[in-house]
Design an enzyme around this catalytic site. Structure first.
Site, PDB file in Angstrom:
ATOM      1  N   TYR A 159       3.122  -3.455  -2.724  1.00 28.82           N
ATOM      2  CA  TYR A 159       3.517  -4.119  -1.479  1.00 28.82           C
ATOM      3  C   TYR A 159       3.691  -5.624  -1.723  1.00 28.82           C
ATOM      4  O   TYR A 159       4.698  -6.220  -1.341  1.00 28.82           O
ATOM      5  CB  TYR A 159       2.453  -3.858  -0.408  1.00 28.82           C
ATOM      6  CG  TYR A 159       2.780  -4.415   0.967  1.00 28.82           C
ATOM      7  CD1 TYR A 159       3.694  -3.752   1.794  1.00 28.82           C
ATOM      8  CD2 TYR A 159       2.164  -5.567   1.455  1.00 28.82           C
ATOM      9  CE1 TYR A 159       3.990  -4.234   3.060  1.00 28.82           C
ATOM     10  CE2 TYR A 159       2.454  -6.054   2.713  1.00 28.82           C
ATOM     11  CZ  TYR A 159       3.363  -5.392   3.533  1.00 28.82           C
ATOM     12  OH  TYR A 159       3.648  -5.881   4.784  1.00 28.82           O
ATOM     13  N   LYS A 163       7.150  -7.691  -1.296  1.00 31.39           N
ATOM     14  CA  LYS A 163       7.282  -8.757  -0.287  1.00 31.39           C
ATOM     15  C   LYS A 163       7.532 -10.116  -0.956  1.00 31.39           C
ATOM     16  O   LYS A 163       8.227 -10.967  -0.400  1.00 31.39           O
ATOM     17  CB  LYS A 163       6.039  -8.797   0.615  1.00 31.39           C
ATOM     18  CG  LYS A 163       5.882  -7.535   1.485  1.00 31.39           C
ATOM     19  CD  LYS A 163       7.032  -7.364   2.456  1.00 31.39           C
ATOM     20  CE  LYS A 163       6.823  -6.217   3.430  1.00 31.39           C
ATOM     21  NZ  LYS A 163       7.897  -6.075   4.410  1.00 31.39           N
TER      22      LYS A 163
HETATM   23  N1  LIG Z   1       1.905  -4.449  10.727  1.00 31.18           N
HETATM   24  C1  LIG Z   1       1.503  -5.498  10.020  1.00 31.18           C
HETATM   25  O1  LIG Z   1       0.329  -5.915  10.041  1.00 31.18           O
HETATM   26  C2  LIG Z   1       2.498  -6.246   9.171  1.00 31.18           C
HETATM   27  C3  LIG Z   1       2.116  -7.464   8.567  1.00 31.18           C
HETATM   28  C4  LIG Z   1       3.035  -8.158   7.786  1.00 31.18           C
HETATM   29  C5  LIG Z   1       4.313  -7.646   7.630  1.00 31.18           C
HETATM   30  N2  LIG Z   1       4.659  -6.473   8.227  1.00 31.18           N
HETATM   31  C6  LIG Z   1       6.020  -5.970   8.003  1.00 31.18           C
HETATM   32  O2  LIG Z   1       6.673  -5.838   9.261  1.00 31.18           O
HETATM   33  C7  LIG Z   1       7.631  -4.777   9.187  1.00 31.18           C
HETATM   34  C8  LIG Z   1       7.424  -3.807  10.341  1.00 31.18           C
HETATM   35  O3  LIG Z   1       6.096  -3.320  10.284  1.00 31.18           O
HETATM   36  P1  LIG Z   1       5.463  -2.375  11.407  1.00 31.18           P
HETATM   37  O4  LIG Z   1       4.028  -2.720  11.512  1.00 31.18           O
HETATM   38  O5  LIG Z   1       6.305  -2.411  12.613  1.00 31.18           O
HETATM   39  O6  LIG Z   1       5.569  -0.955  10.665  1.00 31.18           O
HETATM   40  P2  LIG Z   1       5.924   0.474  11.262  1.00 31.18           P
HETATM   41  O7  LIG Z   1       5.448   1.461  10.258  1.00 31.18           O
HETATM   42  O8  LIG Z   1       5.448   0.611  12.652  1.00 31.18           O
HETATM   43  O9  LIG Z   1       7.531   0.449  11.270  1.00 31.18           O
HETATM   44  C9  LIG Z   1       8.314   0.554  10.123  1.00 31.18           C
HETATM   45  C10 LIG Z   1       9.558   1.361  10.487  1.00 31.18           C
HETATM   46  O10 LIG Z   1      10.394   1.455   9.308  1.00 31.18           O
HETATM   47  C11 LIG Z   1      10.911   2.770   9.275  1.00 31.18           C
HETATM   48  N3  LIG Z   1      11.304   3.155   7.911  1.00 31.18           N
HETATM   49  C12 LIG Z   1      10.478   3.451   6.869  1.00 31.18           C
HETATM   50  N4  LIG Z   1      11.194   3.833   5.808  1.00 31.18           N
HETATM   51  C13 LIG Z   1      12.487   3.790   6.173  1.00 31.18           C
HETATM   52  C14 LIG Z   1      13.698   4.088   5.498  1.00 31.18           C
HETATM   53  N5  LIG Z   1      13.707   4.547   4.238  1.00 31.18           N
HETATM   54  N6  LIG Z   1      14.867   3.920   6.157  1.00 31.18           N
HETATM   55  C15 LIG Z   1      14.872   3.494   7.451  1.00 31.18           C
HETATM   56  N7  LIG Z   1      13.758   3.185   8.135  1.00 31.18           N
HETATM   57  C16 LIG Z   1      12.577   3.347   7.504  1.00 31.18           C
HETATM   58  C17 LIG Z   1       9.771   3.630   9.774  1.00 31.18           C
HETATM   59  O11 LIG Z   1      10.215   4.930  10.196  1.00 31.18           O
HETATM   60  C18 LIG Z   1       9.234   2.787  10.928  1.00 31.18           C
HETATM   61  O12 LIG Z   1       9.869   3.096  12.159  1.00 31.18           O
HETATM   62  C19 LIG Z   1       7.457  -4.140   7.801  1.00 31.18           C
HETATM   63  O13 LIG Z   1       8.402  -4.671   6.905  1.00 31.18           O
HETATM   64  C20 LIG Z   1       6.069  -4.575   7.402  1.00 31.18           C
HETATM   65  O14 LIG Z   1       5.861  -4.607   6.008  1.00 31.18           O
HETATM   66  C21 LIG Z   1       3.793  -5.764   9.000  1.00 31.18           C
END
Ligand SMILES: NC(=O)c1ccc[n+]([C@@H]2O[C@H](COP(=O)([O-])OP(=O)(O)OC[C@H]3O[C@@H](n4cnc5c(N)ncnc54)[C@H](O)[C@@H]3O)[C@@H](O)[C@H]2O)c1
Length: 254
Positions: A159, A163
């Protein structure tokens, strides 16, 4: 309502995840047309949300199944937009996955899964969608990275690698596309409090440990990131490109 987004065409990957839904509704509420992308499973699971958004916002939420790890699927998706003469104004590369494991336990499959969605997907979406952006009016590409794109953390090697890759990919793309007035920026959230993560993040031991690293003493909310996405998407950031904006309550300041 910010009228700058009225009828603008916005693509959001992972549009049905926690953050994706927040970003989708924000743009829809400002009159934009949102082209959302997610997996087949997510589209089935969230069909009520899609219906609700279309009822509320005049059928402006077009959600498609597209696996962003498949370059041909991305091309096919963009070909269809192009055949329908749809110019894209904003791309939000938001889809991302993670797993918690010690580096010595990470398999080749784990590595490929994470790097394929987070880094390869972000690159090929950008490469194809930039060709749908109008070279005169320009465009904005916003990549959702993480604080873990700048600092390391335990049990997150693939990860962190993915990132970190996004942060530098953002800089490389900003150089190539600036001449077309297309800006590329990344956003680095700290831990986001979502319905999925809440149980884990609010566990007393975890909460104490994580919060002590965040000077503002709170987790990020979906709206904190939505606000940053709106900033990079709009004219208020027209001179800003290649940047990595931490939305982290000061986590990275130490
Ligand atoms: N949640 C956190 O604490 C956090 C912190 C820092 C960064 N982020 C980043 O923010 C972004 C969103 O995170 P989130 O918490 O909403 O996650 P989440 O898991 O709720 O949403 C991610 C979405 O991406 C979709 N996805 C996964 N693989 C895919 C693919 N191959 N093709 C198309 N869609 C696909 C999933 O189905 C899901 O709907 C991510 O990039 C994550 O790394 C999240």
């Amino acid at each position: 309502m910010d009228k700058n987004f009225l009828n603008k065409n916005i693509i959001i990957t992972g549009c049905l995840g926690e953050l994706g839904r927040g970003i989708s509704e924000d743009f829809l509420s400002m009159g934009a047309v949102v082209f959302g992308i997610d997996t087949e499973e997510a589209v089935k699971d969230k069909k009520e949300f899609i219906k609700e958004m279309n009822l509320k916002y005049n059928d402006k939420y077009h959600v498609s199944v597209c696996d962003i790890t498949e370059v041909e699927a991305i091309r096919e998706y963009c070909r269809e937009l192009s055949e329908n003469k749809i110019d894209i104004d904003v791309l939000v590369n938001n889809a991302g996955i993670n797993m918690m494991a010690n580096a010595v336990d990470v398999t080749e499959e784990n590595w490929n899964d994470i790097l394929d969605v987070n880094l390869k997907g972000t690159f090929f979406m950008s490469k194809e969608v930039v060709q749908l952006m109008n070279k005169d009016s320009g465009g904005s590409i916003i990549n959702i990275s993480s604080q873990h794109g700048v600092v390391g953390n335990y049990k997150r090697a693939p990860y962190c690698a993915s990132k970190g890759g996004i942060v530098n990919l953002t800089k490389a793309l900003c150089l190539e596309w600036a001449e077309y007035n297309i800006r590329v920026n990344s956003i680095l959230p700290t831990f986001i409090l979502t319905s999925k993560s809440e149980q884990w993040l609010m566990k007393p031991g975890i909460y104490r440990k994580y919060i002590q690293d965040i000077p503002m003493k709170r987790y990020c909310l979906v709206d904190d990131i939505v606000n940053a996405v709106r900033f990079f998407a709009g004219n208020g950031s027209s001179m800003i490109t290649g940047q990595a904006l931490a939305v982290d309550g000061g986590y990275l300041a130490k």
